[in-house]
Design an enzyme around this catalytic site. Structure first.
Site, PDB file in Angstrom:
ATOM      1  N   TYR A  47      83.993  81.686  23.511  1.00  0.00           N
ATOM      2  CA  TYR A  47      85.002  82.326  22.666  1.00  0.00           C
ATOM      3  C   TYR A  47      85.076  83.845  22.814  1.00  0.00           C
ATOM      4  CZ  TYR A  47      88.424  82.342  18.988  1.00  0.00           C
ATOM      5  OH  TYR A  47      89.608  82.459  18.307  1.00  0.00           O
TER       6      TYR A  47
ATOM      7  N   ASP B 173      92.723  98.088  21.215  1.00  0.00           N
ATOM      8  CA  ASP B 173      91.356  97.737  20.792  1.00  0.00           C
ATOM      9  C   ASP B 173      90.273  98.683  21.307  1.00  0.00           C
ATOM     10  OD1 ASP B 173      89.679  95.927  19.320  1.00  0.00           O
ATOM     11  OD2 ASP B 173      88.983  95.077  21.202  1.00  0.00           O
TER      12      ASP B 173
ATOM     13  N   ARG C  31      82.904  85.828  17.364  1.00  0.00           N
ATOM     14  CA  ARG C  31      81.744  86.514  17.943  1.00  0.00           C
ATOM     15  C   ARG C  31      80.501  86.173  17.126  1.00  0.00           C
ATOM     16  NH1 ARG C  31      81.645  91.184  16.740  1.00  0.00           N
ATOM     17  NH2 ARG C  31      83.628  91.573  15.719  1.00  0.00           N
TER      18      ARG C  31
ATOM     19  N   HIS D 112      85.864 101.771  19.888  1.00  0.00           N
ATOM     20  CA  HIS D 112      86.624 100.629  19.371  1.00  0.00           C
ATOM     21  C   HIS D 112      87.913 101.175  18.745  1.00  0.00           C
ATOM     22  CE1 HIS D 112      86.506  96.828  16.602  1.00  0.00           C
ATOM     23  NE2 HIS D 112      87.193  96.611  17.692  1.00  0.00           N
TER      24      HIS D 112
ATOM     25  N   SER E 142      86.949  95.206  13.104  1.00  0.00           N
ATOM     26  CA  SER E 142      87.703  94.066  13.604  1.00  0.00           C
ATOM     27  C   SER E 142      88.614  93.474  12.525  1.00  0.00           C
ATOM     28  CB  SER E 142      86.731  92.980  14.074  1.00  0.00           C
ATOM     29  OG  SER E 142      85.841  93.519  15.004  1.00  0.00           O
TER      30      SER E 142
ATOM     31  N   LYS F  50      84.150  93.423  24.764  1.00  0.00           N
ATOM     32  CA  LYS F  50      83.161  94.095  23.918  1.00  0.00           C
ATOM     33  C   LYS F  50      81.880  94.402  24.697  1.00  0.00           C
ATOM     34  CE  LYS F  50      85.891  93.498  20.407  1.00  0.00           C
ATOM     35  NZ  LYS F  50      86.664  94.612  19.872  1.00  0.00           N
TER      36      LYS F  50
ATOM     37  N   ARG G  42      93.500  83.369  17.824  1.00  0.00           N
ATOM     38  CA  ARG G  42      93.920  84.534  18.613  1.00  0.00           C
ATOM     39  C   ARG G  42      95.095  84.227  19.535  1.00  0.00           C
ATOM     40  NH1 ARG G  42      90.608  89.375  18.059  1.00  0.00           N
ATOM     41  NH2 ARG G  42      88.962  88.728  16.652  1.00  0.00           N
TER      42      ARG G  42
ATOM     43  N   CYS H  93      91.305  94.460  11.016  1.00  0.00           N
ATOM     44  CA  CYS H  93      91.812  95.334   9.930  1.00  0.00           C
ATOM     45  C   CYS H  93      93.237  95.789  10.225  1.00  0.00           C
ATOM     46  CB  CYS H  93      90.954  96.590   9.823  1.00  0.00           C
ATOM     47  SG  CYS H  93      89.522  96.409   8.794  1.00  0.00           S
TER      48      CYS H  93
HETATM   49  C1  OXD Z   1      87.071  92.215  17.550  1.00  0.00           C
HETATM   50  C2  OXD Z   1      88.096  91.921  18.569  1.00  0.00           C
HETATM   51  O1  OXD Z   1      86.379  91.305  17.099  1.00  0.00           O
HETATM   52  O2  OXD Z   1      88.811  92.847  18.967  1.00  0.00           O
HETATM   53  O3  OXD Z   1      86.958  93.393  17.192  1.00  0.00           O
HETATM   54  O4  OXD Z   1      88.198  90.767  19.015  1.00  0.00           O
HETATM   55 MN    MN Z   2      88.138  94.747  18.296  1.00  0.00          MN
END
Ligand code: OXD
Ligand code: MN
Length: 636
Positions: A246, A322, A96, A275, A297, A255, A419, A299
């Site tokens: 991406y 998420d 991102r 989130h 993100s 998001k 991913r 974690c």
């Molecule tokens: C993030 C995702 O970046 O879930 O939080 O992809």
């Molecule tokens: Mn996320």
């Protein structure tokens, strides 16, 4: 604010349907509700694709598009599994891009807080409609020339549920189409659910690489990194994303829609778009509780959501990993949550049969892997799978470099933000109510981050206001999910720093306001930290499956068990109240509250929140900070 004012374009329904001069190569334009027809026609006129393809969400459609991408070299089949594909991106398009993600409103302060002079506001980037128009006028006209425009009808949340919302994404990327099919519910059914004139979220995405291509296309991944822009218009429920293919930049349901736009809708309508993962825990007595948990993100949210309990008698089931949309039920006062997504877009490196077997099992079919390595026998590979892959296996890395596993330890197979993208329904522990249109009742809300220093394993808030303060002071070590580099501890209030679509001060106040309705049954709020290190930089807590021990304590607290004691920073577990059987843990180190650390931390937090939010920082949060300072002054 007005939507782009493009004149209505004539649609011909002869043998071949056309929008203006552009043929519709698949689908029936008449099936689209009039408000969608109008917007699509405007987008066609603006982006001038070579054709329009109206997606229906069918398997045949996916097979056809997949085949095309394989022929072009964008996707490669992973022959070891059923219907799994790997994709490598242009190395400049791997995460991102927060620095290019904007919110556009007439009033700047509807989008971003009144930061203090000289403070660099990191809680959202605003641009005026006029300035943004200049930027978009430079990018959008003709941006799909020579390419197909895919029209993707999608629902965030189960199709037809009163809690769900409908979006339409137009894109010139068929990789994005395939990923959207996994992450959202794509179906022509959607058209029937969109009533005459009803609002839908408009999502325009272009890779910014019209044909004939004048730029160097790397790895069959067209993109335009110099000109990437991700733009939100919350007032008119619209997203425009240009230049990147991406993840969160291009899968606009995630998001952009489910957090930034939905967050603003939630603010207007009195609910929450967060989130957060959603999971249930059933204890040995058979009692089941649902919790929602927010972490910045990368974690370990996905790992926590699918946790395999390290102690017997517990069952965990996942609803989402998420994003959570939550609202208080008017009748019962319960907080009810749905997962608006249909898939998992998880960070691959570090995921394995020990850390998250359920994720591995979920992505053995119908999945897309981006920027991971490939084994010579057609399997996926990433850092963390060493013990599950025979040494001597030949790996091709995401940059195309070949190496033999075990020979040169410096070789990396995958990008750190690589991913997997897999359908949630394939998860072995998906909850049977994961698509319940009414949502699941949330008993506890958990916040957490990577805090190597000072912060104990778990803290319970004294009350709702204190909980909102704990969330406001959330911090975490940076990860590879966005463009930040280096391992610094960054503020990430509510784990929403990159994802709020309106003034962050208003967002915090929105949370505080839920206390004002006496009908609302407010869940308890907790803060957890699995990542505290000792003086030798070793983790003090094993994490992963052992986190069930903390979840168990949290659940018992929601049942009112007397197992917590007061500390200056919140309620902490009484000694021996967390089941530590079978673990060797330095409890005192794990739970200590070092005075100097916390005194400095609260000063720094106050300064940061005040710099960032200025007068938009709610008074209740300032009061909480003063109270915490006072409590800390009593600490020896
Ligand atoms: C993030 C995702 O970046 O879930 O939080 O992809
Ligand atoms: Mn996320």
């Amino acid at each position: 604010m007005e939507d782009v004012n493009v004149p209505f374009v004539e649609v011909h329904y002869v043998t071949i349907q056309k929008v203006g001069d552009i043929p519709i190569v698949k689908g029936d334009f008449k099936e689209l509700p009039p408000q969608v027809q109008k917007w699509v026609a405007q987008m066609v006129q603006l982006c001038t694709p070579r054709g329009v393809y109206i997606c229906d969400g069918s398997d045949e459609e996916a097979e056809m598009v997949t085949q095309k991408l394989v022929e072009r070299g964008t996707l490669t089949k992973l022959t070891k599994y059923e219907n799994n594909y790997i994709c490598w991106t242009d190395p400049r398009d791997v995460a991102r891009v927060e620095s290019k993600t904007f919110i556009v409103t007439d009033d700047k302060y509807a989008s971003v807080p009144h930061s203090r002079e000289g403070a660099n506001c990191v809680l959202g980037l605003w641009m005026s409609p006029e300035e943004m128009k200049v930027q978009l006028d430079d990018r959008l006209p003709g941006c799909m020339s020579g390419r197909m425009m895919y029209i993707i009808p999608f629902s965030m949340g189960p199709i037809g549920s009163p809690l769900s919302k409908i979006g339409v994404q137009v894109t010139d990327s068929n990789y994005v189409l395939l990923s959207m099919r996994v992450m959202t519910r794509v179906s022509s059914e959607i058209w029937k659910h969109l009533k005459h004139g009803e609002e839908f979220v408009k999502c325009l995405h272009s890779m910014g690489c019209p044909r004939p291509v004048e730029r160097l296309v790397i790895k069959h991944w067209p993109c335009n990194p110099e000109k990437t822009l991700i733009v939100h218009f919350p007032d008119i429920r619209k997203v425009i994303s240009y230049g990147s293919g991406y993840g969160g930049n291009s899968l606009l349901g995630k998001k952009c829609f489910a957090l930034r736009i939905a967050g603003r809708i939630a603010y207007d309508e009195g609910w929450l778009a967060e989130h957060m993962l959603i999971m249930s825990i059933t204890n040995p007595k058979g009692e089941e509780k649902f919790v929602a948990a927010a972490f910045p993100s990368a974690c370990g949210k996905t790992n926590l959501a699918m946790l395999t309990p390290a102690i017997p008698g517990y069952t965990v089931r996942v609803v989402g990993d998420d994003i959570a949309w939550m609202r208080f039920d008017k009748q019962t006062g319960e907080l009810r949550a749905i997962n608006p997504e249909a898939g998992f877009f998880g960070v691959a490196p570090g995921t394995n049969m020990k850390t998250n077997p359920n994720a591995i099992l979920t992505c053995l079919k119908n999945s897309i892997f981006t920027n991971v390595g490939e084994t010579a026998d057609g399997g996926f590979y990433w850092e963390g799978l060493e013990d599950e892959t025979p040494p001597g296996t030949e790996i091709t890395s995401w940059t195309g470099e070949k190496f033999i596993l075990g020979e040169d330890k410096t070789k990396k197979s995958s990008h750190p933000n690589a991913r997997f993208c897999c359908p949630a329904r394939q998860c072995p522990i998906i909850h049977d109510r994961w698509e319940d249109p009414a949502g699941v009742p949330i008993s506890a809300i958990i916040f957490g981050g990577r805090r190597p220093e000072g912060v104990p394993l778990v803290i319970e808030s004294f009350d709702w206001k204190h909980g909102v303060f704990l969330a406001s002071q959330l911090k975490s070590e940076t990860t590879a999910a966005a463009e930040h580099t280096g391992k610094q501890v960054m503020h990430d209030p509510f784990a929403m720093r990159p994802f709020v679509g309106y003034n962050f001060g208003h967002y915090i106040q929105h949370w505080l306001d839920f206390e004002k309705d006496p009908n609302n049954k407010l869940p308890k709020i907790f803060h957890v930290n699995w990542f505290r290190l000792d003086e030798n930089k070793k983790f003090l807590w094993p994490g992963f499956g052992d986190n069930i021990r903390v979840l168990d304590w949290i659940i018992r607290r929601t049942n009112g068990e007397d197992i917590a004691e007061v500390s200056p920073v919140g309620l902490l577990p009484k000694k021996d109240s967390i089941n530590l059987q079978g673990l060797v843990i330095d409890w005192d180190k794990l739970m200590s509250i070092p005075k100097e650390y916390w005194v400095n931390d609260i000063q720094e937090t106050l300064k940061w929140l005040d710099d960032q939010l200025g007068d938009d920082l709610p008074k209740d949060i300032r009061d909480q900070i003063e109270k915490q300072k006072e409590r800390l002054s009593q600490l020896k």
